[in-house]
Design a protein around this motif. Structure first.
Motif, PDB file in Angstrom:
ATOM      1  N   PRO A   1      -0.585   9.777  -6.813  1.00 14.46           N
ATOM      2  CA  PRO A   1       0.281   9.238  -7.736  1.00 14.46           C
ATOM      3  C   PRO A   1       1.218   8.384  -6.799  1.00 14.46           C
ATOM      4  O   PRO A   1       1.450   8.916  -5.768  1.00 14.46           O
ATOM      5  CB  PRO A   1       1.394  10.437  -8.259  1.00 14.46           C
ATOM      6  CG  PRO A   1       0.352  11.721  -8.372  1.00 14.46           C
ATOM      7  CD  PRO A   1      -0.771  11.490  -7.015  1.00 14.46           C
ATOM      8  N   GLY A   2       1.266   7.043  -7.064  1.00 13.99           N
ATOM      9  CA  GLY A   2       1.934   6.363  -6.353  1.00 13.99           C
ATOM     10  C   GLY A   2       1.359   5.350  -5.481  1.00 13.99           C
ATOM     11  O   GLY A   2       1.734   4.322  -5.083  1.00 13.99           O
ATOM     12  N   MET A   3      -0.027   5.484  -5.345  1.00 11.48           N
ATOM     13  CA  MET A   3      -0.994   4.767  -4.654  1.00 11.48           C
ATOM     14  C   MET A   3      -1.221   3.370  -5.567  1.00 11.48           C
ATOM     15  O   MET A   3      -1.261   2.211  -4.904  1.00 11.48           O
ATOM     16  CB  MET A   3      -2.407   5.256  -4.357  1.00 11.48           C
ATOM     17  CG  MET A   3      -1.972   6.295  -3.194  1.00 11.48           C
ATOM     18  SD  MET A   3      -1.577   5.826  -1.666  1.00 11.48           S
ATOM     19  CE  MET A   3      -3.382   4.867  -1.026  1.00 11.48           C
ATOM     20  N   ALA A   4      -1.606   3.649  -6.804  1.00 13.03           N
ATOM     21  CA  ALA A   4      -1.670   2.527  -7.687  1.00 13.03           C
ATOM     22  C   ALA A   4      -0.496   1.519  -7.499  1.00 13.03           C
ATOM     23  O   ALA A   4      -0.559   0.236  -7.754  1.00 13.03           O
ATOM     24  CB  ALA A   4      -1.993   2.965  -9.189  1.00 13.03           C
ATOM     25  N   ALA A   5       0.775   2.120  -7.560  1.00 13.25           N
ATOM     26  CA  ALA A   5       2.018   1.151  -7.605  1.00 13.25           C
ATOM     27  C   ALA A   5       2.069   0.521  -6.201  1.00 13.25           C
ATOM     28  O   ALA A   5       2.510  -0.574  -6.192  1.00 13.25           O
ATOM     29  CB  ALA A   5       3.182   2.270  -7.581  1.00 13.25           C
ATOM     30  N   TRP A   6       1.424   1.157  -5.201  1.00 14.34           N
ATOM     31  CA  TRP A   6       1.538   0.351  -4.066  1.00 14.34           C
ATOM     32  C   TRP A   6       0.543  -0.985  -4.071  1.00 14.34           C
ATOM     33  O   TRP A   6       1.219  -2.026  -3.755  1.00 14.34           O
ATOM     34  CB  TRP A   6       0.906   1.165  -3.029  1.00 14.34           C
ATOM     35  CG  TRP A   6       0.485   0.398  -1.627  1.00 14.34           C
ATOM     36  CD1 TRP A   6       1.106  -0.640  -0.651  1.00 14.34           C
ATOM     37  CD2 TRP A   6      -0.864  -0.110  -1.465  1.00 14.34           C
ATOM     38  NE1 TRP A   6       0.438  -1.096   0.086  1.00 14.34           N
ATOM     39  CE2 TRP A   6      -1.059  -0.951  -0.373  1.00 14.34           C
ATOM     40  CE3 TRP A   6      -2.081   0.364  -2.190  1.00 14.34           C
ATOM     41  CZ2 TRP A   6      -2.175  -1.307   0.413  1.00 14.34           C
ATOM     42  CZ3 TRP A   6      -3.329  -0.163  -1.687  1.00 14.34           C
ATOM     43  CH2 TRP A   6      -3.431  -1.263  -0.254  1.00 14.34           C
ATOM     44  N   LEU A   7      -0.375  -0.794  -4.674  1.00 17.36           N
ATOM     45  CA  LEU A   7      -1.304  -1.952  -4.771  1.00 17.36           C
ATOM     46  C   LEU A   7      -0.689  -3.228  -5.720  1.00 17.36           C
ATOM     47  O   LEU A   7      -0.698  -4.213  -5.360  1.00 17.36           O
ATOM     48  CB  LEU A   7      -2.876  -1.436  -5.268  1.00 17.36           C
ATOM     49  CG  LEU A   7      -3.779  -2.838  -5.345  1.00 17.36           C
ATOM     50  CD1 LEU A   7      -4.012  -3.202  -4.106  1.00 17.36           C
ATOM     51  CD2 LEU A   7      -5.054  -1.835  -5.906  1.00 17.36           C
ATOM     52  N   ASP A   8      -0.358  -2.482  -6.790  1.00 14.03           N
ATOM     53  CA  ASP A   8       0.258  -3.511  -7.590  1.00 14.03           C
ATOM     54  C   ASP A   8       1.642  -4.210  -7.060  1.00 14.03           C
ATOM     55  O   ASP A   8       1.644  -5.634  -7.045  1.00 14.03           O
ATOM     56  CB  ASP A   8       0.966  -3.130  -8.974  1.00 14.03           C
ATOM     57  CG  ASP A   8       1.679  -3.788  -9.741  1.00 14.03           C
ATOM     58  OD1 ASP A   8       1.111  -4.540 -10.542  1.00 14.03           O
ATOM     59  OD2 ASP A   8       2.867  -3.723  -9.769  1.00 14.03           O
ATOM     60  N   LEU A   9       2.209  -3.710  -6.209  1.00 14.20           N
ATOM     61  CA  LEU A   9       3.514  -4.117  -5.417  1.00 14.20           C
ATOM     62  C   LEU A   9       3.010  -5.028  -4.434  1.00 14.20           C
ATOM     63  O   LEU A   9       3.577  -6.363  -4.456  1.00 14.20           O
ATOM     64  CB  LEU A   9       4.495  -3.097  -5.118  1.00 14.20           C
ATOM     65  CG  LEU A   9       5.598  -3.726  -4.251  1.00 14.20           C
ATOM     66  CD1 LEU A   9       6.470  -4.354  -5.080  1.00 14.20           C
ATOM     67  CD2 LEU A   9       6.280  -2.482  -3.464  1.00 14.20           C
ATOM     68  N   TYR A  10       2.149  -4.707  -3.725  1.00 13.18           N
ATOM     69  CA  TYR A  10       1.695  -5.280  -2.601  1.00 13.18           C
ATOM     70  C   TYR A  10       1.086  -6.765  -3.215  1.00 13.18           C
ATOM     71  O   TYR A  10       1.689  -7.928  -2.552  1.00 13.18           O
ATOM     72  CB  TYR A  10       0.576  -4.959  -1.910  1.00 13.18           C
ATOM     73  CG  TYR A  10      -0.160  -5.826  -0.887  1.00 13.18           C
ATOM     74  CD1 TYR A  10       0.658  -5.931   0.456  1.00 13.18           C
ATOM     75  CD2 TYR A  10      -0.933  -6.753  -0.974  1.00 13.18           C
ATOM     76  CE1 TYR A  10       0.158  -6.757   1.379  1.00 13.18           C
ATOM     77  CE2 TYR A  10      -1.470  -7.716  -0.079  1.00 13.18           C
ATOM     78  CZ  TYR A  10      -0.710  -7.527   1.272  1.00 13.18           C
ATOM     79  OH  TYR A  10      -1.098  -8.643   2.109  1.00 13.18           O
ATOM     80  N   ARG A  11       0.405  -6.783  -4.221  1.00 13.21           N
ATOM     81  CA  ARG A  11       0.024  -8.232  -4.695  1.00 13.21           C
ATOM     82  C   ARG A  11       0.844  -9.093  -5.345  1.00 13.21           C
ATOM     83  O   ARG A  11       0.987 -10.230  -5.205  1.00 13.21           O
ATOM     84  CB  ARG A  11      -1.142  -7.753  -5.809  1.00 13.21           C
ATOM     85  CG  ARG A  11      -2.250  -7.254  -5.332  1.00 13.21           C
ATOM     86  CD  ARG A  11      -3.373  -6.579  -6.465  1.00 13.21           C
ATOM     87  NE  ARG A  11      -4.415  -7.366  -6.905  1.00 13.21           N
ATOM     88  CZ  ARG A  11      -5.223  -7.083  -7.736  1.00 13.21           C
ATOM     89  NH1 ARG A  11      -5.340  -5.934  -8.317  1.00 13.21           N
ATOM     90  NH2 ARG A  11      -6.208  -7.955  -8.009  1.00 13.21           N
TER      91      ARG A  11
END
Length: 286
Positions: free
Chosen positions: A173-183
């Protein structure tokens, strides 16, 4: 150095009047970023190019950062020369130190803008850029400029990651949020985080007709690799330019960044953890 590095032509730097960098480099040069950049070598980041190098080639390495790939390339062209170019003057001190430590003397470093290269037409046999076009405002214009300074019959070589092709396991949990935020941060900075899949299309738009397209990956799965990769991203998420842009731009709060950083560390501790980075690669005949 080859005399052509300082020669002039009517078209040298012409694009300085036509274009300049409009994007902001998402990562900056925080220690957590340079920790990643210093790991890069010609073998793990430019293998697709190595078979095209000759000992007497003149090479331009754009976006050279701390110079680890640059120094490797210089060692592979002992009768030639390499120019490392970066937009940030500060990081070039590290690049010069890297070259000195390795004892390579056929290399020099300078600042510049890939949209307006201050070199004469045809100055180089190889023009190389690793993880650069994803961060520039006009990738097609940059490729046109790279083509201009490449000698007829020479090669423009570009490799970029594609964040849409980043895969990991398990789904912490939280890794998908990282990718979305990075983009979102990269796009707000004027970059293209999914550049890898677009390289061949950009090359054609830039006027190249002879383009070889490949892909390759980085993979981090051993305990040591997971600790290193997760640690640098955990630190980068809260302490680098990425963090500043995310917060100042209203894209994330400090608490959200902290949770993403913790997710990275949690993934790094997973015994079955695995992370791969897909890259697009192009070799373009000038």
């Amino acid at each position: 150095m080859s005399e052509c590095y300082c020669s002039h032509s009517k078209t040298q730097g012409y694009s300085a009047f036509m274009a300049h960098e409009t994007a902001v480099y998402t990562h900056g040069h925080h220690e957590s970023v340079l920790r990643s950049h210093r790991w890069r070598t010609a073998a793990n980041s430019a293998a697709y190019l190595l078979g095209r190098l000759r000992e007497d080639h003149r090479v331009l390495d754009i976006g050279c950062g701390p110079g680890t790939i640059t120094a490797d390339l210089a060692a592979l062209v002992p009768q030639g020369s390499v120019t490392g170019l970066d937009a940030a003057a500060g990081v070039l001190e590290q690049a010069r130190a890297t070259a000195e430590e390795r004892g390579v003397s056929n290399v020099e470093f300078t600042t510049g803008d890939v949209h307006a290269l201050d070199f004469a037409d045809g100055s180089f046999d190889i023009v190389h850029a690793h993880q650069t076009l994803q961060h520039v405002g006009d990738p097609v214009g940059a490729l046109r400029e790279m083509r201009r300074v490449c000698a007829p019959g020479g090669v423009v070589a570009v490799r970029d990651a594609d964040y849409g092709g980043m895969l990991w396991y398990p789904e912490v949990p939280g890794m998908a949020a990282w990718l979305d935020l990075y983009r979102r941060v990269a796009q707000a900075n004027g970059g293209v985080p999914d550049a890898g899949r677009r390289l061949h299309a950009w090359a054609r738009e830039a006027g190249f007709t002879d383009v070889t397209v490949t892909t390759s990956t980085w993979c981090f799965s051993t305990p040591e690799e997971r600790a290193w990769w997760s640690g640098l991203w955990a630190d980068r998420t809260v302490a680098s330019s990425f963090a500043s842009v995310a917060v100042d731009g209203g894209l994330a709060t400090p608490d959200e960044l902290r949770r993403i950083s913790e997710a990275w560390r949690a993934w790094g501790e997973e015994e079955d953890g695995w992370f791969t980075v897909v890259h697009g690669e192009i070799l373009c005949r000038a």
